[in-house]
Design an enzyme around this catalytic site. Structure first.
Site, short mmCIF file in Angstrom:
data_model
loop_
_atom_site.label_atom_id
_atom_site.label_comp_id
_atom_site.label_asym_id
_atom_site.label_seq_id
_atom_site.Cartn_x
_atom_site.Cartn_y
_atom_site.Cartn_z
N ASP A 28 0.85 -1.18 0.00
CA ASP A 28 0.00 0.00 0.00
C ASP A 28 0.89 1.23 0.00
O ASP A 28 1.88 1.29 0.73
CB ASP A 28 -0.90 -0.02 1.23
N GLU A 59 1.02 0.20 -5.00
CA GLU A 59 0.58 1.52 -5.44
C GLU A 59 1.80 2.45 -5.55
O GLU A 59 2.39 2.80 -4.52
CB GLU A 59 -0.41 2.11 -4.44
#
Length: 331
Positions: A28, A59
């Protein structure tokens, strides 16, 4: 960025692989990490577990933090870290396909063709050109990858609207008359493009049965009544499920749809935009495919006028899953 934090993360990854047999890690907000750290973690795992294929993806952004250094992981930086085997969510392709996650704005899926060029770049794995040797800040982040495996292609994830709800929001905001069949067609079209593009594929859980979240834009703090799967959706939307299953199988059957190197794509795949349609023409037989040549056409309208040379066997068409017996086309 403290060296002992990097070591702690590296040791944690090794522990999870060794003791729990974890096959991959999704980071993340991977943009908070430095490229050299991710490179080191990937190299360590590869050296420690040479017989394993371990995925590292995430990400390539920070989620709003203003800190932005050239050594940090960003979409435009991935070409600088091929040895890490890290691949990032291709937000450029996602935005081109469906537009904003939190509103009813239109993307290519809905016939808004301003970003057709970005969709075309995504279809060929978002591989970079020959702009130079400095990977950071490529002129166009839509062609950021040194190899297609760095581009994780997707159109929806857990954040924000489900794909079905996003399309419904667009329909409601723009007074587009959309019955169930039209909605199903667009849900299929969106990931049909993803599944026939170069680079790894990410499918949001439940998208293949038209998962909805009651129109909730963000559901991280909402109960299971919103976030759960309703298995009746699989009954009601079996045609969509079969479409996804068919294209997953097509991708497995044809290595030309999942080429591994930039060189293969540059040599054997030509892509362009023609009358708003994104077209790929692949010399598939040259990469070990059972089909000698392949043409893939994304048409964001009811009709797209294209001139074809020669006669082509139709493998999939008009919202149908791949199948035989669809005939041929020419002209």
């Amino acid at each position: 960025h403290h060296p002992m934090v990097s070591r702690y993360i590296r040791d944690s990854l090794e522990y999870w692989v060794r003791e729990y047999h974890i096959d991959g890690f999704r980071f993340d907000l991977a943009g908070v990490f430095r490229m050299e750290d991710m490179e080191a973690w990937g190299a360590h795992l590869k050296a420690t577990f040479p017989d394993r294929t371990i995925l590292l993806y995430g990400e390539p952004w920070t989620g709003g933090a203003t800190r932005h250094n050239e050594e940090d992981i960003r979409l435009g930086n991935l070409a600088a870290m091929p040895q890490s085997r890290f691949f990032g969510f291709n937000s450029e392709l996602r935005e081109a396909l469906r537009a904003g996650n939190k509103d009813g704005s239109p993307g290519y899926v809905m016939g808004h063709t301003t970003e057709a060029h970005t969709v075309m770049l995504g279809s060929r794995g978002s591989i970079r050109g020959d702009e130079g040797t400095t990977p950071y800040g490529w002129p166009d982040d839509a062609n950021f990858a040194s190899d297609p495996e760095q581009s994780l292609n997707y159109v929806s994830a857990h954040d924000d609207y489900s794909l079905r709800d996003k399309l419904q929001r667009w329909s409601d905001d723009n007074a587009v008359g959309m019955d169930r069949d039209y909605l199903a067609r667009l849900v299929s079209f969106a990931n049909g493009m993803v599944l026939t593009s170069q680079g790894p594929v990410f499918l949001h859980g439940g998208v293949e049965i038209m998962r909805e979240k009651d129109g909730e834009e963000s559901s991280w703090d909402l109960p299971d009544t919103i976030n759960q799967y309703d298995w009746q959706w699989k009954v009601d939307n079996r045609d969509v499920f079969d479409y996804y299953r068919g294209f997953i199988q097509l991708r497995r059957d044809h290595p030309a749809l999942r080429m591994r190197t930039r060189s293969d794509i540059v040599t054997h795949l030509n892509a362009w935009v023609d009358n708003d349609a994104v077209v790929q023409r692949i010399q598939s037989g040259n990469v070990g495919d059972s089909w000698s040549e392949m043409m893939i056409i994304f048409c964001p309208h009811y009709e797209c006028g294209l001139n074809l040379d020669g006669t082509w066997t139709i493998a999939a068409h008009n919202g149908l899953p791949p199948q035989s017996g669809l005939g041929t086309t020419s002209g």
